[in-house]
Design an enzyme around this catalytic site. Structure first.
Site, PDB file in Angstrom:
ATOM      1  N   ASN A   4       0.881  -1.174   0.000  1.00 35.13           N
ATOM      2  CA  ASN A   4       0.000   0.000   0.000  1.00 35.13           C
ATOM      3  C   ASN A   4       0.916   1.221   0.000  1.00 35.13           C
ATOM      4  O   ASN A   4       1.464   1.584   1.033  1.00 35.13           O
ATOM      5  CB  ASN A   4      -0.891  -0.020   1.255  1.00 35.13           C
ATOM      6  CG  ASN A   4      -1.680   1.268   1.407  1.00 35.13           C
ATOM      7  OD1 ASN A   4      -1.779   2.055   0.472  1.00 35.13           O
ATOM      8  ND2 ASN A   4      -2.239   1.489   2.598  1.00 35.13           N
ATOM      9  N   LYS A  29       0.241   4.218  -0.334  1.00 39.23           N
ATOM     10  CA  LYS A  29      -0.370   5.439   0.227  1.00 39.23           C
ATOM     11  C   LYS A  29      -0.124   6.604  -0.738  1.00 39.23           C
ATOM     12  O   LYS A  29      -0.051   6.394  -1.940  1.00 39.23           O
ATOM     13  CB  LYS A  29       0.182   5.733   1.626  1.00 39.23           C
ATOM     14  CG  LYS A  29       0.161   4.504   2.528  1.00 39.23           C
ATOM     15  CD  LYS A  29       0.353   4.862   3.969  1.00 39.23           C
ATOM     16  CE  LYS A  29       0.524   3.604   4.779  1.00 39.23           C
ATOM     17  NZ  LYS A  29       0.023   3.707   6.121  1.00 39.23           N
ATOM     18  N   HIS A  85      -9.796   0.977   4.607  1.00 40.37           N
ATOM     19  CA  HIS A  85      -8.538   1.275   5.307  1.00 40.37           C
ATOM     20  C   HIS A  85      -8.811   2.266   6.445  1.00 40.37           C
ATOM     21  O   HIS A  85      -9.595   3.204   6.285  1.00 40.37           O
ATOM     22  CB  HIS A  85      -7.511   1.851   4.324  1.00 40.37           C
ATOM     23  CG  HIS A  85      -6.128   1.859   4.887  1.00 40.37           C
ATOM     24  ND1 HIS A  85      -5.721   2.816   5.800  1.00 40.37           N
ATOM     25  CD2 HIS A  85      -5.084   1.018   4.716  1.00 40.37           C
ATOM     26  CE1 HIS A  85      -4.466   2.556   6.143  1.00 40.37           C
ATOM     27  NE2 HIS A  85      -4.059   1.466   5.505  1.00 40.37           N
ATOM     28  N   GLU A 140      -7.167   4.655   7.559  1.00 40.46           N
ATOM     29  CA  GLU A 140      -6.890   6.075   7.264  1.00 40.46           C
ATOM     30  C   GLU A 140      -8.093   6.727   6.597  1.00 40.46           C
ATOM     31  O   GLU A 140      -8.283   7.939   6.705  1.00 40.46           O
ATOM     32  CB  GLU A 140      -5.612   6.200   6.410  1.00 40.46           C
ATOM     33  CG  GLU A 140      -4.363   5.987   7.261  1.00 40.46           C
ATOM     34  CD  GLU A 140      -3.122   5.572   6.485  1.00 40.46           C
ATOM     35  OE1 GLU A 140      -3.112   5.643   5.246  1.00 40.46           O
ATOM     36  OE2 GLU A 140      -2.141   5.149   7.150  1.00 40.46           O
ATOM     37  N   GLU A 188      -5.921  -5.289  10.108  1.00 33.67           N
ATOM     38  CA  GLU A 188      -4.980  -4.192  10.362  1.00 33.67           C
ATOM     39  C   GLU A 188      -5.385  -3.475  11.648  1.00 33.67           C
ATOM     40  O   GLU A 188      -6.230  -2.559  11.613  1.00 33.67           O
ATOM     41  CB  GLU A 188      -5.015  -3.190   9.206  1.00 33.67           C
ATOM     42  CG  GLU A 188      -4.516  -3.723   7.897  1.00 33.67           C
ATOM     43  CD  GLU A 188      -3.816  -2.641   7.072  1.00 33.67           C
ATOM     44  OE1 GLU A 188      -2.692  -2.883   6.647  1.00 33.67           O
ATOM     45  OE2 GLU A 188      -4.393  -1.563   6.873  1.00 33.67           O
ATOM     46  N   GLY A 190       1.933   2.061  11.107  1.00 34.65           N
ATOM     47  CA  GLY A 190       2.959   3.102  11.171  1.00 34.65           C
ATOM     48  C   GLY A 190       3.548   3.336  12.551  1.00 34.65           C
ATOM     49  O   GLY A 190       4.155   4.375  12.811  1.00 34.65           O
ATOM     50  N   SER A 245       2.817  -2.207  10.315  1.00 36.89           N
ATOM     51  CA  SER A 245       4.244  -2.174  10.677  1.00 36.89           C
ATOM     52  C   SER A 245       5.021  -3.438  10.311  1.00 36.89           C
ATOM     53  O   SER A 245       5.968  -3.802  11.011  1.00 36.89           O
ATOM     54  CB  SER A 245       4.402  -1.881  12.178  1.00 36.89           C
ATOM     55  OG  SER A 245       3.947  -0.580  12.469  1.00 36.89           O
TER      56      SER A 245
HETATM   57  C1  PEP Z   1      -1.115   0.244   5.849  1.00 31.37           C
HETATM   58  O1  PEP Z   1      -1.229   1.461   5.748  1.00 31.37           O
HETATM   59  O2  PEP Z   1      -1.928  -0.515   5.303  1.00 31.37           O
HETATM   60  C2  PEP Z   1       0.003  -0.284   6.639  1.00 31.37           C
HETATM   61  C3  PEP Z   1       0.007  -1.535   6.934  1.00 31.37           C
HETATM   62  O3  PEP Z   1       0.971   0.622   6.972  1.00 31.37           O
HETATM   63  P1  PEP Z   1       2.403   0.329   7.671  1.00 31.37           P
HETATM   64  O4  PEP Z   1       2.935  -0.940   7.097  1.00 31.37           O
HETATM   65  O5  PEP Z   1       3.222   1.515   7.302  1.00 31.37           O
HETATM   66  O6  PEP Z   1       2.149   0.216   9.129  1.00 31.37           O
END
Ligand code: PEP
Length: 252
Positions: free
Chosen positions: A11, A13, A100, A102, A169, A175, A213
């Site tokens: 992803n 982003k 997601h 976000e 998630e 993050g 992460s």
């Molecule tokens: C994500 O945004 O789907 C995600 C898993 O981010 P990160 O790996 O940066 O934690």
């Protein structure tokens, strides 16, 4: 070491430009030489501005492309600034990430996500449907009930549920460099599979990815949980080295 098909989904982003094709190129070179590649599915969910360019420039189908969100209306219409699933399909997307955190944190509800899922299914897109609890919900022991309400609130029996891959998630993990404890994570992945099967009365267990992460260090621990069907990788997928190291270490 597993022989099951595993997904490594990036992803990106809000990241990348045409020059970022070098990242795609390196991942493609790596996967072309990898003996395990028939067991590895790579999907990169890049900004909409890059899907067509990357897809045309990459001469192989070693990497599939996806979008990171969509408008709920499936065709063309008066939705300023929006991109529909029809438009995503036309530029070569095979996948779309929906739900997601976000986007949920910007006000996206289970009801709106359901409309987006229907729209994506109308274009035969594969969906990576993100579910997971916030830290506050985790502390209040609401992880399972939150996930159940996300499943019930956005999915319906009459949908083509085979096109849906889940991504667990936990919001507190995105993050932050924090991942759930292995036992806890295994329990939640099993819960999603079984609850989904029970609620929607289907025979086959769904695929469930883990996201939050993921990096080249913690992947060895995550690899020990066989129920995880792959990973949704955020910031580490913006670097070919980090992304490739995750795959390498997964199979170590
Ligand atoms: C994500 O945004 O789907 C995600 C898993 O981010 P990160 O790996 O940066 O934690």
């Amino acid at each position: 070491m597993t022989n099951k098909l595993k997904y490594f989904v990036g992803n990106w982003k809000m990241f990348g430009d045409f020059g970022s094709f070098k990242i795609i190129n390196k991942i493609n070179q790596y996967i072309s030489r990898n003996k395990k590649s028939k067991n590895i599915k790579i999907v990169l969910c890049v900004p909409n501005t890059l899907i067509h360019f990357f897809r045309e420039k990459l001469k192989t189908r070693n990497i599939l492309f996806g979008a990171q969100n969509c408008q709920h209306y499936h065709g063309y219409g008066p939705f300023t600034g929006s991109i529909s699933t029809l438009m995503l399909k036309k530029v070569g997307a095979n996948f779309v990430i929906l739900g997601h955190s976000e986007n949920r944190s910007e006000g996206e509800t289970n009801k709106l996500i359901k409309k987006k899922i229907k729209s994506a299914l109308s274009q035969k897109l594969n969906i990576i449907f993100c579910v997971g609890e916030t830290l506050k919900q985790k502390r209040a022991n609401k992880t399972f009930s939150v996930i159940r309400s996300q499943l019930k609130g956005s999915l319906e029996n009459k949908m083509n549920l085979k096109k849906i891959i889940f991504a667990y998630e936990p919001v507190w993990s995105i993050g932050t460099n924090k991942i759930p404890k292995a036992k806890e994570l295994q329990k939640i992945i099993r819960f999603i599979k079984k609850d989904f099967r029970q609620i929607f009365k289907i025979n086959k267990l769904p695929l469930v990815l883990y996201g939050g992460s993921v990096n080249s260090k913690n992947i060895s621990l995550l690899a020990s949980i066989d129920e995880i069907d792959g990973f949704l990788i955020g910031s580490a997928s913006q670097s070919s080295k980090k992304f490739i190291d995750i795959i390498k270490n997964y199979y170590k």
